[in-house]
Scaffold this motif. Structure first.
Motif, short mmCIF file in Angstrom:
data_model
loop_
_atom_site.label_atom_id
_atom_site.label_comp_id
_atom_site.label_asym_id
_atom_site.label_seq_id
_atom_site.Cartn_x
_atom_site.Cartn_y
_atom_site.Cartn_z
N MET A 1 63.57 49.08 20.89
CA MET A 1 64.11 50.43 21.05
C MET A 1 64.33 50.73 22.53
SD MET A 1 64.79 53.67 20.58
CE MET A 1 65.16 53.25 18.92
N ARG A 7 67.66 59.44 27.91
CA ARG A 7 66.65 59.52 26.84
C ARG A 7 65.26 59.73 27.41
NH1 ARG A 7 66.40 55.89 21.67
NH2 ARG A 7 65.25 57.71 21.00
N ASP A 10 65.11 63.32 28.54
CA ASP A 10 65.06 64.21 27.37
C ASP A 10 63.65 64.23 26.80
OD1 ASP A 10 68.37 63.53 25.91
OD2 ASP A 10 67.70 64.94 27.46
N PHE A 11 63.04 63.06 26.73
CA PHE A 11 61.67 62.94 26.20
C PHE A 11 60.70 63.72 27.09
CE2 PHE A 11 57.84 61.59 24.51
CZ PHE A 11 57.12 60.78 25.37
N GLU A 14 60.68 67.44 26.58
CA GLU A 14 59.87 67.93 25.45
C GLU A 14 58.39 68.01 25.84
OE1 GLU A 14 61.07 69.27 22.65
OE2 GLU A 14 62.99 68.88 23.61
N LYS A 65 53.47 63.60 19.09
CA LYS A 65 53.51 62.41 18.23
C LYS A 65 54.89 61.74 18.26
CE LYS A 65 50.09 64.16 14.93
NZ LYS A 65 49.70 65.25 15.79
N PRO A 66 55.31 61.27 19.41
CA PRO A 66 56.65 60.67 19.47
C PRO A 66 56.74 59.41 18.62
CG PRO A 66 55.44 60.21 21.48
CD PRO A 66 54.59 61.14 20.69
N GLY A 67 57.96 59.04 18.26
CA GLY A 67 58.17 57.86 17.43
C GLY A 67 58.29 56.58 18.23
N PHE A 68 57.64 56.51 19.34
CA PHE A 68 57.61 55.27 20.13
C PHE A 68 56.32 55.26 20.92
CE2 PHE A 68 60.65 58.36 22.04
CZ PHE A 68 59.83 58.87 23.03
N LYS B 123 65.22 68.46 18.86
CA LYS B 123 63.92 68.14 19.45
C LYS B 123 63.43 66.78 18.99
CE LYS B 123 59.11 69.35 19.17
NZ LYS B 123 58.09 70.11 18.45
N ILE B 125 64.97 64.10 17.85
CA ILE B 125 65.67 62.88 18.27
C ILE B 125 65.21 62.47 19.67
CG2 ILE B 125 67.80 63.75 19.37
CD1 ILE B 125 67.72 61.08 16.63
N LYS B 126 64.81 63.45 20.48
CA LYS B 126 64.31 63.13 21.83
C LYS B 126 62.97 62.40 21.75
CE LYS B 126 66.39 67.19 23.96
NZ LYS B 126 66.11 68.51 24.57
N LEU B 127 62.29 62.59 20.64
CA LEU B 127 60.99 61.94 20.45
C LEU B 127 61.12 60.72 19.53
CD1 LEU B 127 58.96 65.22 19.81
CD2 LEU B 127 59.04 63.91 21.92
N ASN B 128 62.34 60.29 19.30
CA ASN B 128 62.62 59.15 18.42
C ASN B 128 62.04 59.38 17.03
OD1 ASN B 128 63.87 56.58 18.07
ND2 ASN B 128 61.88 55.61 18.11
N LYS B 129 62.17 60.63 16.58
CA LYS B 129 61.67 60.96 15.24
C LYS B 129 62.80 61.58 14.43
CE LYS B 129 58.04 63.70 16.12
NZ LYS B 129 56.70 64.32 15.97
N LEU B 165 66.56 51.72 11.62
CA LEU B 165 66.95 52.46 12.83
C LEU B 165 65.88 52.45 13.91
CD1 LEU B 165 68.59 55.63 11.20
CD2 LEU B 165 69.73 53.62 12.11
N ASN B 166 64.74 51.86 13.59
CA ASN B 166 63.61 51.83 14.52
C ASN B 166 63.27 53.25 14.99
OD1 ASN B 166 61.58 50.77 16.05
ND2 ASN B 166 62.89 49.93 17.62
N LYS B 168 60.87 56.84 13.89
CA LYS B 168 59.74 57.32 13.07
C LYS B 168 60.26 58.41 12.13
CE LYS B 168 55.21 59.46 13.60
NZ LYS B 168 54.25 60.01 14.55
N ASP B 229 51.13 74.87 14.36
CA ASP B 229 50.34 73.79 14.94
C ASP B 229 48.95 73.84 14.33
OD1 ASP B 229 49.72 72.52 18.32
OD2 ASP B 229 49.01 71.87 16.35
N ASN B 231 46.55 71.88 14.63
CA ASN B 231 45.47 71.55 15.59
C ASN B 231 44.91 72.80 16.25
OD1 ASN B 231 45.14 68.72 15.79
ND2 ASN B 231 47.18 68.59 16.62
N LYS B 308 51.34 63.58 8.73
CA LYS B 308 51.77 64.03 10.07
C LYS B 308 50.59 64.06 11.04
CE LYS B 308 54.52 67.96 11.84
NZ LYS B 308 55.82 67.41 12.20
N TYR B 309 49.42 64.47 10.53
CA TYR B 309 48.25 64.60 11.39
C TYR B 309 47.25 63.47 11.21
CZ TYR B 309 49.92 69.20 12.73
OH TYR B 309 50.67 70.23 13.24
#
Lengths: 170, 363
Positions: A1, A7, A10-11, A14, A65-68, B123, B125-129, B165-166, B168, B229, B231, B308-309
């Protein structure tokens, strides 16, 4: 990835939104190289922060909890190298509109120093890129490498450093 | 659909059940979309009123705008607005592949799926989710075989998409009845923050038809801009709500706080690691499943939150004990879903749970 410059920023945007106090993040490794436009993208995200800021950053990452995967190093201990104390002073400021994050990128001389320990094929390419684009001199690398403390068999670091100097400076 | 109508409907769709003056609406549109011109909005509102897409109700000196959801044209217009939102998303490179994958895998053979929405797209997509909401059709078959089969299918396909798509993926699957009950609940719940920032990418008309039915029955939908949230739930909030669901500690001085959904409370309890409270979870779930006054626990929502948690292993351990003591179809279903997800349960204290369930008359 792969992560390109936009990117990464952007990350970080957040993360910046949810921080309640200011922290200094120093990008290291491929992340630093991407932010400095020394390469187009990185597959890993690596940051260094002070001991005090580490908890804050990790809490933010835990919330988002990012996806990477994001690797967080602290107090100059990058991969297996303890960088000289002035690494943050030498680091390059990355201009970005963050409220709470001061973003730095490790200076290419320290990127080189932090890759000498492992020195795999990717590391060699990155070192070459740093040397060429930032016109690093042989004596600069020699001096900096001597200031690094290597957590591991020191002879390996010394021998790798010699290899780098021989390969890239004829 | 012109841009002004798009923005008006987009804004009103996020503020369901609320009413605005034209001035207030103009400010909201400006916040959401960057710009808004009172005159344009004023003129467009008049047009939409004539088409009976919105109502203008006079209160004192102002006129209040409301969506006219008992009019089909309003529902169709909202569906059109959603389609346009999805189209705008497709035009962005970072979302194209994602939506394409969803369309490839869910285009045919999934008649049990009413709608699929993408949540907080910008939001995440910036976190690859990528976070999704699946609403499934109401199945009159008692065994719910079609819906259960669809749920399994969704879990498998989303795993494939995640790998392709790699990225999450997180996804909440709700049957229509659950969706209706949770959305119209007066409790703070995760669904209502998801619905604030969503783009329906498949089944736009079906989605808005369900929403219209909820509101036309006189229920309110309380959408929340702020993401829940779990948490950060206050100890007092947890204690008050534990009491609400049937668990009180002697000597605990609980003051009334906001009502929070049972799924949020169970997840927060698991995160907090308070052993006494964790052992009480089967009590809460057993009481929830057997009583008729309050909404029953949604295991779909609970599993989604625990995933999620990162609390699925603990949840599964507790559900296994609950199912031994008080077997129900619902808990059996939840355990099957967790098995599909290949979760390894964290063993719970069987004796302590049994004692608590007896003490609190859950058995």
């Amino acid at each position: 990835m792969p992560f390109e410059n936009k990117r990464l920023l952007d990350f970080l945007e957040e993360i910046d939104k949810i921080l309640s106090q200011k922290i200094i993040i120093t990008a290291v490794g491929g992340t630093a190289m991407t932010l400095l436009n020394l390469k187009t993208s990185t597959i890993d995200i690596d940051f260094e922060v002070s001991d005090a800021d580490e908890k804050i950053l990790k809490k933010a990452l835990d919330e988002l909890k990012p996806g990477f995967r994001v690797d967080v190093f602290s107090d100059g201990m990058i991969f297996s190298q303890l960088l000289p104390k002035d690494f943050r002073k030498k680091a390059i400021t990355i201009k970005a509109k963050f409220k709470n994050i001061e973003l730095l990128a490790l200076h290419p001389i320290d990127i080189v120093a932090s890759k000498i320990g492992r020195l795999n094929a990717r590391d060699e390419q990155d070192i070459q890129s740093c040397i060429e684009k930032f016109k690093l001199k042989k004596t600069q690398i020699q001096k900096r490498a001597r200031q690094v403390q290597y957590v591991g068999y020191e002879q390996v670091y010394k021998s790798n450093a010699k290899r780098v100097l021989k390969k890239f400076f004829k | 659909m012109d841009e002004t109508t798009f923005r008006i409907l987009g804004t009103l769709s996020r503020e369901l059940g609320k009413s605005f003056s034209i001035n207030e609406l103009t400010n909201k549109i400006s916040t959401l979309y960057g710009t808004a011109y009172y005159k344009n909005i004023y003129d467009k509102i008049a047009e939409l009123k004539n088409q009976k897409i919105i109502s203008l109700i006079k209160t004192g000196k102002s006129k209040i705008i409301e969506l006219n959801l008992d009019n089909d044209l309003c529902i169709y217009s909202l569906a059109e607005m959603e389609l346009l939102q999805a189209k705008k998303l497709l035009e962005k490179q970072e979302f194209g592949n994602l939506i394409n994958e969803i369309n490839i895998y869910f285009r045919k053979g999934h008649s049990a799926i009413d709608s699929i929405s993408l949540i907080s797209a910008g939001k995440n997509i910036k976190l690859n989710k990528a976070e999704f909401l699946f609403v499934l059709t109401e199945n009159k078959d008692e065994e719910n075989i079609m819906v259960k089969s669809e749920i399994n299918s969704i879990y498998s396909l989303m795993e494939v998409i995640s790998k392709n798509l790699n990225v999450k993926t997180e996804f909440l699957i709700l049957e229509e009845k659950e969706f209706t009950e949770i959305a119209s609940s007066d409790e703070e719940n995760h669904l209502n923050s998801m619905l604030y920032d969503k783009i329906v990418i498949r089944g736009q008309l079906e989605f808005w038809t369900i929403i219209a039915e909820i509101l036309n029955k006189g229920h309110r939908i309380k959408l929340s801009k702020k993401e829940t949230d779990i948490n950060k739930l206050d100890k007092k909030e947890i204690l008050f709500n534990l009491q609400r669901f049937g668990y009180t500690e002697i000597g605990a001085n609980t003051k009334e706080t906001e009502k929070i959904s049972i799924e949020n409370i169970v997840t927060a309890t698991l995160i907090n690691k308070n052993v006494r409270h964790i052992e009480a979870i089967p009590v809460l779930l057993a009481k929830s499943l057997s009583q008729k006054k309050q909404r029953k626990v949604s295991y779909n929502l609970l599993i989604y939150l625990c995933q999620k948690y990162a609390q699925l292993e603990k949840l599964m351990g507790l559900l296994e004990e609950l199912q031994k003591i008080l077997p129900t179809k619902e808990t059996e279903y939840a355990l099957k879903v967790l098995q599909t997800l290949k979760i390894k349960p964290k063993k719970a204290d069987e004796k302590a749970i049994m004692e608590k369930m007896r003490l609190y008359n859950a058995v």
